[in-house]
Design an enzyme around this catalytic site. Structure first.
Site, PDB file in Angstrom:
ATOM      1  N   ARG A 234       0.861  -1.184   0.000  1.00 27.00           N
ATOM      2  CA  ARG A 234       0.000   0.000   0.000  1.00 27.00           C
ATOM      3  C   ARG A 234       0.893   1.227   0.000  1.00 27.00           C
ATOM      4  O   ARG A 234       1.921   1.268   0.697  1.00 27.00           O
ATOM      5  CB  ARG A 234      -0.896   0.032   1.251  1.00 27.00           C
ATOM      6  CG  ARG A 234      -2.080  -0.914   1.212  1.00 27.00           C
ATOM      7  CD  ARG A 234      -3.148  -0.522   0.176  1.00 27.00           C
ATOM      8  NE  ARG A 234      -4.254  -1.450   0.146  1.00 27.00           N
ATOM      9  CZ  ARG A 234      -4.350  -2.534  -0.637  1.00 27.00           C
ATOM     10  NH1 ARG A 234      -3.400  -2.815  -1.502  1.00 27.00           N
ATOM     11  NH2 ARG A 234      -5.417  -3.301  -0.588  1.00 27.00           N
ATOM     12  N   ASP A 258       4.246  -0.283  -7.067  1.00 21.45           N
ATOM     13  CA  ASP A 258       2.983  -0.554  -7.757  1.00 21.45           C
ATOM     14  C   ASP A 258       1.856   0.232  -7.087  1.00 21.45           C
ATOM     15  O   ASP A 258       0.729   0.206  -7.553  1.00 21.45           O
ATOM     16  CB  ASP A 258       2.693  -2.070  -7.684  1.00 21.45           C
ATOM     17  CG  ASP A 258       1.442  -2.450  -8.463  1.00 21.45           C
ATOM     18  OD1 ASP A 258       1.325  -2.025  -9.628  1.00 21.45           O
ATOM     19  OD2 ASP A 258       0.586  -3.171  -7.910  1.00 21.45           O
ATOM     20  N   GLU A 263      -2.545   7.673  -4.758  1.00 24.62           N
ATOM     21  CA  GLU A 263      -2.975   7.062  -6.022  1.00 24.62           C
ATOM     22  C   GLU A 263      -4.472   7.213  -6.290  1.00 24.62           C
ATOM     23  O   GLU A 263      -4.930   7.054  -7.422  1.00 24.62           O
ATOM     24  CB  GLU A 263      -2.597   5.573  -6.061  1.00 24.62           C
ATOM     25  CG  GLU A 263      -3.399   4.689  -5.123  1.00 24.62           C
ATOM     26  CD  GLU A 263      -2.991   3.212  -5.185  1.00 24.62           C
ATOM     27  OE1 GLU A 263      -1.786   2.916  -5.098  1.00 24.62           O
ATOM     28  OE2 GLU A 263      -3.898   2.364  -5.314  1.00 24.62           O
ATOM     29  N   HIS A 295      -0.895  -0.040  -9.706  1.00 17.98           N
ATOM     30  CA  HIS A 295      -1.622  -0.984  -8.849  1.00 17.98           C
ATOM     31  C   HIS A 295      -2.183  -2.154  -9.662  1.00 17.98           C
ATOM     32  O   HIS A 295      -3.386  -2.422  -9.663  1.00 17.98           O
ATOM     33  CB  HIS A 295      -2.748  -0.269  -8.093  1.00 17.98           C
ATOM     34  CG  HIS A 295      -3.072  -0.926  -6.785  1.00 17.98           C
ATOM     35  ND1 HIS A 295      -3.366  -0.236  -5.636  1.00 17.98           N
ATOM     36  CD2 HIS A 295      -3.150  -2.234  -6.433  1.00 17.98           C
ATOM     37  CE1 HIS A 295      -3.611  -1.082  -4.651  1.00 17.98           C
ATOM     38  NE2 HIS A 295      -3.479  -2.310  -5.118  1.00 17.98           N
TER      39      HIS A 295
HETATM   40  P1  NAD Z   1      -1.265 -11.194   5.110  1.00 14.27           P
HETATM   41  O1  NAD Z   1      -2.267 -10.732   6.093  1.00 14.27           O
HETATM   42  O2  NAD Z   1      -1.246 -12.627   4.693  1.00 14.27           O
HETATM   43  O3  NAD Z   1       0.208 -10.820   5.623  1.00 14.27           O
HETATM   44  C1  NAD Z   1       0.511  -9.610   6.256  1.00 14.27           C
HETATM   45  C2  NAD Z   1       1.624  -9.894   7.277  1.00 14.27           C
HETATM   46  O4  NAD Z   1       1.976  -8.661   7.887  1.00 14.27           O
HETATM   47  C3  NAD Z   1       1.183 -10.848   8.401  1.00 14.27           C
HETATM   48  O5  NAD Z   1       2.094 -11.932   8.482  1.00 14.27           O
HETATM   49  C4  NAD Z   1       1.223  -9.975   9.661  1.00 14.27           C
HETATM   50  O6  NAD Z   1       1.652 -10.683  10.809  1.00 14.27           O
HETATM   51  C5  NAD Z   1       2.225  -8.923   9.261  1.00 14.27           C
HETATM   52  N1  NAD Z   1       2.074  -7.677  10.017  1.00 14.27           N
HETATM   53  C6  NAD Z   1       0.936  -6.952  10.207  1.00 14.27           C
HETATM   54  N2  NAD Z   1       1.208  -5.847  10.914  1.00 14.27           N
HETATM   55  C7  NAD Z   1       2.547  -5.877  11.186  1.00 14.27           C
HETATM   56  C8  NAD Z   1       3.420  -4.994  11.881  1.00 14.27           C
HETATM   57  N3  NAD Z   1       2.971  -3.865  12.429  1.00 14.27           N
HETATM   58  N4  NAD Z   1       4.723  -5.317  11.944  1.00 14.27           N
HETATM   59  C9  NAD Z   1       5.176  -6.465  11.381  1.00 14.27           C
HETATM   60  N5  NAD Z   1       4.398  -7.347  10.715  1.00 14.27           N
HETATM   61  C10 NAD Z   1       3.085  -7.041  10.609  1.00 14.27           C
HETATM   62  O7  NAD Z   1      -1.466 -10.240   3.839  1.00 14.27           O
HETATM   63  P2  NAD Z   1      -0.983 -10.526   2.349  1.00 14.27           P
HETATM   64  O8  NAD Z   1      -2.043 -11.266   1.607  1.00 14.27           O
HETATM   65  O9  NAD Z   1       0.400 -11.047   2.347  1.00 14.27           O
HETATM   66  O10 NAD Z   1      -1.011  -9.049   1.751  1.00 14.27           O
HETATM   67  C11 NAD Z   1      -0.099  -8.051   2.203  1.00 14.27           C
HETATM   68  C12 NAD Z   1      -0.549  -6.706   1.666  1.00 14.27           C
HETATM   69  O11 NAD Z   1      -0.395  -6.686   0.238  1.00 14.27           O
HETATM   70  C13 NAD Z   1      -2.059  -6.417   1.847  1.00 14.27           C
HETATM   71  O12 NAD Z   1      -2.302  -5.849   3.118  1.00 14.27           O
HETATM   72  C14 NAD Z   1      -2.367  -5.477   0.742  1.00 14.27           C
HETATM   73  O13 NAD Z   1      -2.259  -4.152   1.233  1.00 14.27           O
HETATM   74  C15 NAD Z   1      -1.266  -5.711  -0.293  1.00 14.27           C
HETATM   75  N6  NAD Z   1      -1.783  -6.184  -1.594  1.00 14.27           N
HETATM   76  C16 NAD Z   1      -1.456  -5.494  -2.719  1.00 14.27           C
HETATM   77  C17 NAD Z   1      -1.900  -5.940  -3.964  1.00 14.27           C
HETATM   78  C18 NAD Z   1      -1.558  -5.218  -5.254  1.00 14.27           C
HETATM   79  O14 NAD Z   1      -2.204  -5.446  -6.282  1.00 14.27           O
HETATM   80  N7  NAD Z   1      -0.523  -4.370  -5.292  1.00 14.27           N
HETATM   81  C19 NAD Z   1      -2.721  -7.070  -4.046  1.00 14.27           C
HETATM   82  C20 NAD Z   1      -3.016  -7.760  -2.863  1.00 14.27           C
HETATM   83  C21 NAD Z   1      -2.554  -7.315  -1.637  1.00 14.27           C
END
Ligand code: NAD
Length: 338
Positions: A234, A258, A263, A295
């Site tokens: 994000r 991305d 955005e 994105h």
């Molecule tokens: P997920 O929930 O599986 O993993 C997120 C990880 O972050 C978890 O392991 C959690 O423990 C960790 N975490 C949360 N807060 C934390 C903190 N303060 N310090 C350390 N670790 C922390 O999520 P995911 O499916 O891997 O997705 C990650 C991010 O990717 C999403 O939140 C989303 O914003 C982004 N995303 C972007 C796209 C894109 O098209 N660019 C698509 C999907 C997701």
């Protein structure tokens, strides 16, 4: 169920219409984003479906509730665009798609690293101009680098698995260790230590108050000179103004993003005939060592199909039981920090 789907593009309409043949919901597609200015379009619908740059703030939620909407379904994993507290107060259920294809984002992340690291984006433009000069296109090999993966959830873990084939040293940071990839990385408990050691830092954390502007003037000062920063998570994980200063001074050697913190008014639309008013974004575009995409990391056929399937299942489950296993709530967020 009668559902208003906001911020739709042709690819959304096509995947949702196709998958809905198994569900039989009554879908209406709206091109505008859902914001407080467009929330009235949802009048008479049971549910709304939104995307990442919609603005589902307190005012939008109040209007949705007054218009009879019972459920907000985001067709994304992240849900930072929704005021969960206001939703709970107005009795609206919020659901998401927790997983649709971590590999879609992971493969794209690695694509960005390879493209910028091997100057493929510049080579493409040169060759189209019949300029076959190689000077300035030197790259590096990943096996010579230390990659720091921040966030080892679904996407971070997939990035780690996919990176191992290239042979870099991999450092990882997360609040919780992921046993699936623990044997492939060195977990570091202090994020500042990871930041200090990594040549390439890739962000896979959700956006929340604790992670807002994680990359800022202070953390940048701890990073290696010439650090490579990748963000497919994000935009607001990065303080863009601070990174621009880092690019100017050479502290940041590569930036591949991305997502961008502002955005909302830019991405997902064709602005090629307009003057852009975002000077920060315009400055970013001037650096040869910056690669920006709009994105699109999620955008694969598999992901679109999975997103439509899970979203329509979420609506069905809610219609049949009044609850949904993919619900996210404000109380949960307060207790578990996301
Ligand atoms: P997920 O929930 O599986 O993993 C997120 C990880 O972050 C978890 O392991 C959690 O423990 C960790 N975490 C949360 N807060 C934390 C903190 N303060 N310090 C350390 N670790 C922390 O999520 P995911 O499916 O891997 O997705 C990650 C991010 O990717 C999403 O939140 C989303 O914003 C982004 N995303 C972007 C796209 C894109 O098209 N660019 C698509 C999907 C997701």
């Amino acid at each position: 169920m009668k559902i208003a789907i906001f911020a739709t593009k042709r690819y959304d309409e096509s995947s949702f219409a196709q998958v809905n043949e198994q569900f039989g919901h009554r879908l209406r597609f709206f091109e505008p984003r859902l914001t407080s200015a467009t929330a009235s379009l949802a009048s008479g619908y049971d549910g709304v479906c939104v995307f990442v740059n919609d603005e589902i703030d307190r005012d939008a939620i109040r209007q949705l509730a007054e218009n009879g909407v019972k459920i907000i379904a985001t067709r994304s994993a992240g849900y930072n665009q929704i005021d969960l507290q206001a939703a709970e107060e107005h009795g609206l259920t919020v659901v998401r798609v927790p997983v649709y294809s971590p590999d879609a984002v992971s493969e794209f992340t690695i694509g960005l690293i390879l493209t910028l690291g091997r100057q493929i984006h510049r080579a493409y433009n040169r060759v189209r101009d019949n300029n076959f000069e190689l000077d300035g296109l030197q790259g590096f090999e990943l096996r010579d680098k230390t990659v720091g993966v921040m966030g080892t959830g679904r996407i971070g873990a997939s990035v780690i698995k996919n990176l191992t084939g290239f042979g870099p040293r991999i450092l990882a940071y997360d609040l919780y260790r992921n046993s699936e990839i623990e044997h492939l990385v060195e977990y570091i408990d202090d994020p500042m230590e990871l930041i200090k050691q990594a040549d390439i830092i890739t962000l896979h954390l959700p956006l929340m108050p604790e992670t807002y502007h994680l990359v800022n003037e202070h953390s940048l000062s701890r990073m290696k000179d010439g650090v490579f920063i990748v963000n497919t998570s994000r935009g607001a994980l990065i303080d863009t103004a601070a990174v621009i200063e880092g690019l100017k001074s050479g502290k940041v050697g590569y930036l591949a993003i991305d997502v961008y913190e502002e955005e909302g008014g830019l991405f997902f639309q064709d602005l090629s005939s307009q003057v852009l008013h975002d000077d920060v974004f315009a400055r970013l575009q001037t650096f040869p060592n910056v690669l920006v995409t709009g994105h699109q990391a999620f955008l694969t056929m598999r992901a679109l199909r999975n997103i439509a399937e899970t979203t329509l299942t979420n609506f069905q489950e809610f219609e049949e039981t009044g609850s949904c296993q993919n619900a996210v709530t404000w109380s949960q967020l307060k207790t578990h920090g996301g």
